[in-house]
Every structure is written in C-alpha cells, then in structure tokens.
Design a protein around this motif. Structure first.
Motif, PDB file in Angstrom:
ATOM      1  N   VAL A  35      37.627  36.218  35.693  1.00 36.26           N
ATOM      2  CA  VAL A  35      38.233  37.132  36.670  1.00 36.26           C
ATOM      3  C   VAL A  35      37.173  37.630  37.636  1.00 36.26           C
ATOM      4  N   GLN A  38      36.207  35.103  40.185  1.00 32.29           N
ATOM      5  CA  GLN A  38      37.234  34.874  41.211  1.00 32.29           C
ATOM      6  C   GLN A  38      37.159  35.924  42.314  1.00 32.29           C
ATOM      7  N   ASP A  44      41.891  45.837  42.119  1.00 33.49           N
ATOM      8  CA  ASP A  44      41.671  45.613  40.693  1.00 33.49           C
ATOM      9  C   ASP A  44      41.296  46.893  39.950  1.00 33.49           C
ATOM     10  N   ARG A  49      47.262  45.616  37.620  1.00 31.02           N
ATOM     11  CA  ARG A  49      46.785  44.500  38.450  1.00 31.02           C
ATOM     12  C   ARG A  49      45.671  43.735  37.723  1.00 31.02           C
ATOM     13  N   LEU A  50      44.708  44.460  37.170  1.00 35.11           N
ATOM     14  CA  LEU A  50      43.624  43.804  36.459  1.00 35.11           C
ATOM     15  C   LEU A  50      44.163  43.068  35.230  1.00 35.11           C
ATOM     16  N   ARG A  53      45.707  39.812  36.205  1.00 36.60           N
ATOM     17  CA  ARG A  53      44.692  38.801  36.532  1.00 36.60           C
ATOM     18  C   ARG A  53      44.060  38.232  35.267  1.00 36.60           C
ATOM     19  N   GLN A  56      46.554  35.951  33.620  1.00 37.22           N
ATOM     20  CA  GLN A  56      46.686  34.687  34.349  1.00 37.22           C
ATOM     21  C   GLN A  56      45.571  33.713  33.981  1.00 37.22           C
ATOM     22  N   VAL A  57      44.374  34.225  33.767  1.00 38.13           N
ATOM     23  CA  VAL A  57      43.268  33.363  33.332  1.00 38.13           C
ATOM     24  C   VAL A  57      43.624  32.735  31.987  1.00 38.13           C
TER      25      VAL A  57
END
Length: 171
Positions: A35, A38, A44, A49-50, A53, A56-57
């Motif tokens: 993260v 990216q 973030d 939101r964090l 992310r 998603q990783v």
C-alpha cells in the motif's frame, strides 16, 4: 468516514508506516508495504479508505500469498494461546471473547474442532472474535466445517479483513 485519532498515515515515512500498520494483517507486513509503495495521500488518513486499500492488496495477491496470510494466524484456543505465544493483538482479541476462560472440556472441543477443520481445509479456522463469546465461536466452527473448501477460503479472508479493520480502529 473515521480518521485516526493520533496517527496520520499520510505523514509517515515508509518505515514508520510499515511499523504502524504492518501488524494489522497478522505477521504480514508485505500488505502495508505494498500500500505504501502504491502511494499514500491525505485520503488515506481515513480508516475505512486505508482499510479498503489494504484489503485490495490482499484480494489481488496470488492465491499462495493469501494462503500464507491465512496460515499466519494462530488456532483459536490453541496451544500457542495456552503457552502465551500469540501476538499482542491476537491475545487481546481472544481474551475479549473469553477464550482464556474455557473449561477443560471446552478447550478439548476447540482442539477437536481445530484438528477437524485443518484436516478438511488445510488451514486454521479464522473468525473475527471481537464482540463474540466462546459459545458463538464454537457454533460457528461447527457450522463452517460444512462449507466447501473454496467457500471457506473466501470466508477466512473475509474474517481476516474484519480483524484488520478492528486493529486499524484500535490504532
């Protein structure tokens, strides 16, 4: 949207970011590293939101990496817990569910279910236990033993994402 109380991810160096968030996913700092690599922005600084992310990783990682993430988790009420070998976060989470208060019979039931689950699926049973108790955990254990391997793999990852959110909220 919820912001972190004292930590601003967007203001952290890579080293500090990984130190702060590398344990959100059990023994898997590679997720926080990915993260950060990216790019981190002020958006973030929002927990949800964090978390999205980070999740998603995990979702985009190869199956072998996701399996390793699952296998990085300890058994619930397992030998590592009894010996005091869990991470601080895992210890607190299991204690919050009252697992340390199991009777000898309940510990034996956890051991039987852990063994049956690992034999069936090839990885440990994972459940976000915050707000739960040992009776609910044992019931979920028995119910989830009936899942297909693919469904249970997905369920384990969903539980890990819940755990990660709880850990972010604690930061």
């Amino acid at each position: 949207m919820t912001a972190f109380a004292t930590v601003k991810p967007s203001k952290l160096s890579r080293e500090a970011f990984v130190e702060t968030f590398g344990g959100v996913y059990e023994h898997s700092p590679w997720i926080a590293e990915a993260v950060f690599d990216q790019g981190i922005g002020e958006e973030d600084d929002d927990i949800e939101r964090l978390h999205a992310r980070l999740a998603q990783v995990v979702r985009s990682a190869p199956r072998a990496a996701r399996l390793a993430l699952i296998q990085a988790h300890p058994d619930l009420a397992g030998k590592a817990a009894v010996r005091g070998e869990l991470s601080a976060a895992s210890t607190a989470e299991q204690a919050g569910a009252g697992i340390q208060d199991c009777t000898p019979e309940e510990f034996a039931r956890f051991e039987r279910l852990n063994a049956a689950y690992k034999t069936r699926f090839g990885f440990v049973f994972i459940m976000a236990v915050k707000g739960s108790d040992r009776q609910k955990i044992l019931a979920a254990f028995e119910k989830r033993l009936n899942n297909t391997p693919e469904r249970e793999f997905a369920q384990a990852l969903a539980e890990i994402d819940k755990i990660a959110l709880f850990r972010l909220q604690a930061i």
